[in-house]
Scaffold this active site. Sequence first.
Site, PDB file in Angstrom:
ATOM      1  N   LYS A   1       0.836  -1.197   0.000  1.00  0.00           N
ATOM      2  CA  LYS A   1       0.000   0.000   0.000  1.00  0.00           C
ATOM      3  C   LYS A   1       0.871   1.248   0.000  1.00  0.00           C
ATOM      4  O   LYS A   1       2.023   1.217   0.435  1.00  0.00           O
ATOM      5  CB  LYS A   1      -0.860   0.026   1.276  1.00  0.00           C
ATOM      6  CG  LYS A   1      -1.951  -1.012   1.362  1.00  0.00           C
ATOM      7  CD  LYS A   1      -2.690  -0.873   2.688  1.00  0.00           C
ATOM      8  CE  LYS A   1      -3.808  -1.887   2.834  1.00  0.00           C
ATOM      9  NZ  LYS A   1      -4.925  -1.623   1.882  1.00  0.00           N
TER      10      LYS A   1
ATOM     11  N   ARG B   1     -10.523 -11.158   1.702  1.00  0.00           N
ATOM     12  CA  ARG B   1     -11.424 -12.174   1.132  1.00  0.00           C
ATOM     13  C   ARG B   1     -10.818 -13.569   1.192  1.00  0.00           C
ATOM     14  O   ARG B   1     -11.541 -14.567   1.192  1.00  0.00           O
ATOM     15  CB  ARG B   1     -11.793 -11.780  -0.296  1.00  0.00           C
ATOM     16  CG  ARG B   1     -10.655 -11.738  -1.275  1.00  0.00           C
ATOM     17  CD  ARG B   1     -10.973 -10.900  -2.507  1.00  0.00           C
ATOM     18  NE  ARG B   1     -11.045  -9.487  -2.183  1.00  0.00           N
ATOM     19  CZ  ARG B   1     -11.336  -8.533  -3.074  1.00  0.00           C
ATOM     20  NH1 ARG B   1     -11.600  -8.868  -4.337  1.00  0.00           N
ATOM     21  NH2 ARG B   1     -11.365  -7.262  -2.725  1.00  0.00           N
TER      22      ARG B   1
END
Length: 508
Positions: free
Chosen positions: A279, A353
């Site tokens: 990130k 996920r």
Amino acid sequence: MVKNTEVKLSAIAGGLLKSPSDALVIGVGQGPDGPVLLGNPLSAKAAGALAESLSVLGVTGAADQAHRLPGLPESGAAVLVLAGVGKLAANQPLTEEALRRAAGSAVRQLAGVATVTLALPTASLADVAAVAEGAAMGAYSFTEHRSSRDGLKDPVKNVVIVTGLAADKGLQPVLNRAALIGKAVNATRSLVNQPPSHLFPESFADAAKELSKGLPVKVTVWDEKRLEKEGFGGILGVGKGSTRQPRLVKVEYAPAKATAKIALVGKGITFDTGGISLKPHLGMGDMKSDMAGAAVVLNTVLALAGLGLPVKATAWLCIAENMPSGAAQRPADVLTIFGGKTVEVLNTDAEGRLVMADGIVAASQEYPDAIIDVATLTGAQLIALGDRTAGVMGADSVTGPIKAAADRAGELVWPMPLPEELRASLDSQVADIANIGERHGGMMTAAVFLREFVGNGKDGEQIPWAHIDIAGPSFNTGSPYGYNHKQGTGSTVRTLVAYAEDILASTV
């Protein structure tokens, strides 16, 4: 690790001098012709003089406004606080959420005061419940890592609610529930607020055990060896890059006379760097909150146990730390999720996920009536719905009741579709499915991915399921508002408790 902030809640019908406090709070609304004094326990003479002075004092009744004045002799308090409740609708009573926010805002802003009396309009027990819940959530602070108490103010310890329903037999259960809800929300906040130096997979599992003490729940922890032995490839894959090994925690509340059975799956990424798909550094510190979903489902089950509701509720906390290292998973790796389905990892920053897939499969194997997963899953949720509204997707039989429960609880949730065309974008050339797909509508694409792992019930049909994306509302990066403080908010705990209560009410 988690030091619960609890406030004592009580009620009186009047007699302010017999129940002295440090501050008396009176509500003020924004009427069409100016500020309006609400629920005033003072004498007609004092109330009239106060009402005439509102505009001169600069009191508008706007939400979150709190004006402090010297207390009156008849108020039984050293300070009089005029708390804004927001705009008043013509010929309509205040909503429960307006009361909840006004009470929470006043109590939050009165930190440093020991005892507060709230004289807000309460025409029903539901109104009293809203005021009490707001107060319980407003009375919160997170200071355990401070080396000095200098300049810090303790949250309000005692809240007294002035209501004509003080003698009602149903009042005490209402106050008890409000205190328990406040405790659950505040415990969730404290977990989210913990720095990643202190909250990591193993310590999160320990915190779950600690918070569960004294309640009729069973806690089971999968360490990295058991996860590997049983094939939880999603959790292991995400956790590979960290020296702090992942965990799966199951918290089960199973009362003997349960009439419903729900499974709650929570994303517990204790810190998310993005892994190899790193990130940007700006704002990365907020990624300590990426475990909010797991904190929510944990404290929801503990709240249901504390309330003694006849519903079997199981929380699955899917916990890992997503770090880049020589051992970390790579883009193009293939993981085998619990149950055997394979996933091509095209982006290691789409890690939530992956851990959730393991948890959803495990939850499915127990054939619950419904599965609800909660996760700070996508930045796309903030783009679509903003900072304060969660998105809910899944089967209508679950998303509809969740939306109704959220409305009752006073939380912002909005249903979103699951367009079938998004599934094709998740096709992989080498595995059963890829972990990223269509960028546009990314919140929904992530939910479509999760749906692939929901199992079938004993009837052969897919178990009713819903996904709640709380990326925005779980963590407040702005100024405090209402009963919400900065950072962790505890969002969705109240909705899930209300959902369980509504299920039980529908089976009677």
